[in-house]
Design an enzyme around this catalytic site. Structure first.
Site, short mmCIF file in Angstrom:
data_model
loop_
_atom_site.label_atom_id
_atom_site.label_comp_id
_atom_site.label_asym_id
_atom_site.label_seq_id
_atom_site.Cartn_x
_atom_site.Cartn_y
_atom_site.Cartn_z
N GLU A 160 0.80 -1.24 0.00
CA GLU A 160 0.00 0.00 0.00
C GLU A 160 0.83 1.29 0.00
O GLU A 160 0.57 2.20 0.78
CB GLU A 160 -0.96 -0.02 1.20
CG GLU A 160 -1.89 -1.22 1.16
CD GLU A 160 -2.80 -1.36 2.38
OE1 GLU A 160 -2.79 -0.47 3.24
OE2 GLU A 160 -3.54 -2.36 2.45
N ASN A 202 1.97 -5.18 -3.19
CA ASN A 202 0.57 -5.47 -2.88
C ASN A 202 -0.20 -4.17 -2.58
O ASN A 202 0.29 -3.32 -1.85
CB ASN A 202 0.54 -6.37 -1.63
CG ASN A 202 -0.81 -6.95 -1.31
OD1 ASN A 202 -1.49 -7.49 -2.18
ND2 ASN A 202 -1.24 -6.84 -0.06
N HIS A 238 -10.59 -6.08 -2.17
CA HIS A 238 -11.67 -5.89 -1.19
C HIS A 238 -12.80 -5.22 -1.96
O HIS A 238 -12.73 -4.02 -2.24
CB HIS A 238 -11.19 -5.01 -0.03
CG HIS A 238 -10.09 -5.64 0.76
ND1 HIS A 238 -10.28 -6.77 1.53
CD2 HIS A 238 -8.77 -5.32 0.91
CE1 HIS A 238 -9.13 -7.11 2.12
NE2 HIS A 238 -8.21 -6.24 1.75
N GLU A 265 -6.31 -10.60 -1.19
CA GLU A 265 -7.11 -10.37 0.02
C GLU A 265 -8.60 -10.34 -0.33
O GLU A 265 -9.36 -9.52 0.20
CB GLU A 265 -6.70 -9.05 0.70
CG GLU A 265 -5.23 -9.00 1.05
CD GLU A 265 -4.81 -7.74 1.79
OE1 GLU A 265 -5.70 -6.98 2.26
OE2 GLU A 265 -3.60 -7.50 1.88
N ASP A 267 -12.35 -10.32 -0.67
CA ASP A 267 -13.62 -10.43 0.07
C ASP A 267 -14.61 -9.50 -0.64
O ASP A 267 -14.22 -8.50 -1.22
CB ASP A 267 -13.48 -10.14 1.58
CG ASP A 267 -12.81 -8.83 1.92
OD1 ASP A 267 -12.68 -7.95 1.06
OD2 ASP A 267 -12.41 -8.66 3.09
#
Ligand code: G2I
Length: 449
Positions: A160, A202, A238, A265, A267
């Site tokens: 990030e 990432n 996400h 990640e 979701d």
């Protein structure tokens, strides 16, 4: 195991024959379909993983679902800087070791998350700046990636680091203020510390072609052009209630740069189009040969950091949701297999006589370098070693690991520490150090005993 395409074709043919002869089709199709996410992903050479925590490994029904369905895990929190180095130079690997042991015992691979991030830093690092912070970062990477060397499939080396919105620039942080080259220094350091791990950048809000993903794309292209080691890009994913129509195209453009892409990640908000979106994401990854794996950010809905969103594949009782079926069906429909991974670097041939030899490899940037020294025993085992090497003039050693050292400039002696003095015949051990300055190191001498 990757199933050859011919098997899939054969199954399809036998299903057709079964249909035309009036036999039960279910028998033929169930023979082609894997019944867990990990097994289904493995059929096209991919992994399917989940984030977990050491304290959940024996908690039901989390544990049963984790162990049954997934062939990869990632530490949701326990490999972050605040966790692994709570006080400077004092390391805590207990939880991460437990996760790795759990995975290895079950043949799962492990993603490492994450070596450097502006968030979740220990307090002592948050208070640092400039070269002190830069050196602390390098030391952190060396020690953490070094500790788990050879056991991590892929590391999120940097997490990030880019700004949200349309600026296309870096995020402001204490790390960024140490100089724009902090990301490449992190990657070079990680490569030296664990040469066999895939090194990933990432980030989130990169789930389509937009200003942020384009800024990352440009960085990766630049790294590839200049030989900065980077192997993969993690798209966190996400997601809300709709999928960016350029999701697959974005994966493809990174793959075309010569890096793997991993969905790291995943979701997805429940209540919208959850099952369909899970299927779409899975198919998009499978369509790109270099999209090598998918990780969901938790196992059961109540495990999720997104309280109330119920964004995962299993409910709190461990029941499979429609989203689960969408993913499993997509995986079972197959995909482009990833290209074979590159062979690990060649090992140093052992010296022919007794004693020991040493070789050095360097990762340098303007103003500094990390050196990894490999000590190899000859035809007899050794009990203790000393390596003497010449640090280039003007350069100075600022820290070492897995060895004690005398001095920091000129001819410097490195001796084994308690746990790496014994080296079997023909076997090797490694130590490393970081230094400021430039130049190269001639082949060092090694003395046994
Ligand atoms: O924020 C979602 C993810 C975005 N990408 C990077 C991931 O590392 C991040 O994961 C989340 C974890 O899911 C949360 O569990 O990162 C958060 C911040 O590290 C995690 O939350 C933290 C809480 O903020 C802390 O208060 C808590 O002590 O979890 C900690 C451990 O439970």
């Amino acid at each position: 195991m990757r199933r050859p395409r011919s098997v899939r074709t054969m199954v399809a043919i036998s299903a057709t024959i079964a249909l035309s002869t009036g036999m039960a089709v279910a028998v033929a199709t169930s023979a082609s379909a894997a019944s867990t996410l990990g097994a289904a992903a493995a059929e096209s050479g991919r992994y399917f993983g989940a984030a977990t925590n050491s304290f959940m490994l024996n908690r039901q029904p989390h544990a049963t679902v984790l162990n049954r369905e997934f062939n990869s895990i990632v530490a949701e929190n326990e490999m972050k800087w605040y966790h692994t180095e709570p006080n400077q130079n004092q390391f805590n690997f207990t939880a991460g070791d437990q996760l790795i042991a759990h995975a290895r015992a079950r043949g799962m691979t492990v993603r490492g998350h994450t070596l450097v991030w502006h968030a979740q830093q220990p307090q002592w690092a948050q208070n640092m700046s400039g070269s002190a912070l830069r050196n602390a970062m390098i030391n952190h990477i060396n020690r953490v990636a070094g500790h788990w060397r050879g056991q991590i499939h892929s590391w999120d080396v940097v997490n990030e680091a880019f700004a949200d919105g349309g600026s296309g620039g870096r995020r402001d942080s204490n790390l960024q203020r140490t100089g724009n080259d902090w990301i490449e220094v992190a990657f070079r350091t990680a490569r030296a510390a664990d040469p066999n791990a895939k090194l990933c950048y990432n980030d989130y809000n990169t789930d389509g072609i937009n200003a942020k993903s384009t800024a990352i794309y440009n960085m990766v292209r630049d790294f590839k052009a200049r030989g900065v080691p980077i192997d993969c890009v993690g798209l966190q994913s996400h997601l809300g209630t709709s999928l960016d129509p350029t999701y697959q195209q974005n994966i493809q453009r990174f793959a075309d740069l010569g890096v793997d892409v991993q969905i790291t990640e995943l979701d997805i908000q429940q209540g919208g189009n959850q099952a369909n979106m899970y299927g779409q994401v899975t198919r998009a990854c499978l369509a790109v040969a270099r999209c090598t794996g998918i990780t969901v950010w938790g196992v059961l809905d109540p495990d999720s950091w997104r309280t109330g969103a119920n964004p995962l594949l299993f409910d709190g009782n461990g029941n499979k949701k429609p989203a689960y079926d969408a993913v499993l069906n997509a995986l079972n429909a197959g995909g482009n297999p990833p290209p074979p991974t590159t062979a690990p670097p060649a090992t140093t041939p052992p010296p022919s006589g007794g004693g020991c030899s040493a070789t050095v490899s360097m990762n340098s940037w303007n103003g500094g370098f990390v050196a990894t020294v490999r000590v190899t025993a000859g035809s007899s085992s050794i009990n203790g070693w000393r390596v003497r090497l010449n640090v280039p003039s003007g350069a100075s050693v600022t820290g070492a690991w897995n060895a004690d050292r005398s001095g920091n400039t000129g001819a410097v002696d490195f001796t084994n520490v308690s746990y790496n003095g014994q080296v079997g015949a023909g076997q090797s051990t490694e130590f490393g150090f970081q230094a400021s300055g430039n130049g190269s190191i001639p082949t060092p001498s090694c003395t046994a005993g």
